[in-house]
Design an enzyme around this catalytic site. Structure first.
Site, short mmCIF file in Angstrom:
data_model
loop_
_atom_site.label_atom_id
_atom_site.label_comp_id
_atom_site.label_asym_id
_atom_site.label_seq_id
_atom_site.Cartn_x
_atom_site.Cartn_y
_atom_site.Cartn_z
N ASP A 57 0.83 -1.21 0.00
CA ASP A 57 0.00 0.00 0.00
C ASP A 57 0.87 1.25 0.00
O ASP A 57 2.05 1.22 0.33
CB ASP A 57 -0.90 0.03 1.24
CG ASP A 57 -1.81 -1.18 1.33
OD1 ASP A 57 -2.17 -1.72 0.27
OD2 ASP A 57 -2.14 -1.59 2.45
N TYR A 119 6.00 -9.69 7.90
CA TYR A 119 5.72 -8.26 8.02
C TYR A 119 5.90 -7.84 9.47
O TYR A 119 5.72 -8.63 10.40
CB TYR A 119 4.28 -7.94 7.60
CG TYR A 119 4.05 -7.89 6.11
CD1 TYR A 119 4.14 -6.68 5.41
CD2 TYR A 119 3.72 -9.04 5.40
CE1 TYR A 119 3.90 -6.62 4.05
CE2 TYR A 119 3.49 -8.99 4.03
CZ TYR A 119 3.58 -7.78 3.37
OH TYR A 119 3.36 -7.72 2.01
#
Length: 275
Positions: A57, A119
């Protein structure tokens, strides 16, 4: 003159996502894919197609982002690495770096060859601030039950239908994903910083940010403690929590073998890692 054969190159990049509108090229915004494609053309005069390991993103950072491309260049790997970094930093003035480049088999695919990803999400919980860390964290100022936060995050481990935790505009057909492990802890030096490490086989658009946002909303009593279970059951995004801001998220590592992934899951999370 005989045309040179194409070779498959694997490149690993890191970048600060603040000034990029995500990885994947889009009209009217500046993305990492556009920056790398431009730098490669400046260096080699080739227009190449990049295959990235993830979309990422807008605002999300990368510690180790893998991509592959097909090229006919006869430049050495060292020249490619030095050349691209020189273009990024001295010519384009971008906060992006090429860590490594290598030749790989023709069937290597940065996205489909992946066996899993790691992540990291950072939360800053406190009134003090740090010049470097705080700007890379979601600064949560409401009262938070941290023990409940850690407990709720474990509800995401395993294989689930994450329909309720993806972006409304996510077009993925398969919403069942597997989370291998989640490790949440306080930073060993800065006690205001909560470090959440998540390992999974793959992720939907905004999935991690919605997971973290939901857990924070539960831990701050904005949502009931059964919200995650209800999300799995009803598959409704409107039942789950806020989408945590992008600047707290970093893609740490992509794994291309089961052995490599299993080893990472067995090792304790160490510092300093990019935070």
């Amino acid at each position: 003159m005989e045309e040179k054969e194409y070779q498959n190159f694997k490149l690993i990049f890191s970048w600060n996502g603040e000034k990029f509108h995500g990885y994947q090229q889009q009209p009217n915004v500046f993305t990492v894919q556009e920056a790398i494609t431009k730098a490669w053309f400046i260096l080699t005069k080739e227009t190449v197609t990049l295959t990235g390991c993830s979309r990422l993103d807008a605002g999300v950072h990368a510690n180790s982002f893998v991509l592959n491309l097909q090229s006919q260049t006869n430049y050495s790997l060292e020249r490619i690495q030095k050349g691209l970094n020189g273009i990024f930093h001295s010519q384009l003035h971008l906060d992006i770096s090429l860590y490594s480049v290598e030749h790989v088999a023709s069937d290597f695919h940065a996205r489909f060859s992946s066996q899993g990803k790691h992540y990291r999400y950072l939360i800053w919980y406190g009134f003090s601030e740090h010049a470097f860390l705080t700007r890379r964290c979601w600064h949560v100022r409401t009262k938070l039950d941290v023990s409940e936060l850690f407990l709720q995050l474990q509800n995401f481990v395993g294989e689930h239908d994450f329909s309720a935790f993806r972006a409304i505009d996510c077009g993925a057909k398969n919403t069942i994903k597997k989370i291998y492990q989640i490790h949440a802890q306080f930073h060993p030096v800065y006690s205001e910083c909560i470090v959440i490490d998540i390992w999974g086989e793959g992720f939907l658009k905004n999935m991690i940010r919605n997971m973290v946002g939901t857990a924070v909303d539960i831990a701050s009593n904005k949502l009931s403690k059964n919200t995650i279970t209800e999300g799995y059951l009803h598959k409704n995004r409107n039942l789950t929590g806020v989408c945590a801001p992008a600047w707290g998220l970093t893609l740490m590592q992509v794994f291309y073998s089961k052995k490599e992934l299993e080893k990472a899951l067995q090792l304790p999370t160490f510092f300093p890692a990019p935070c």
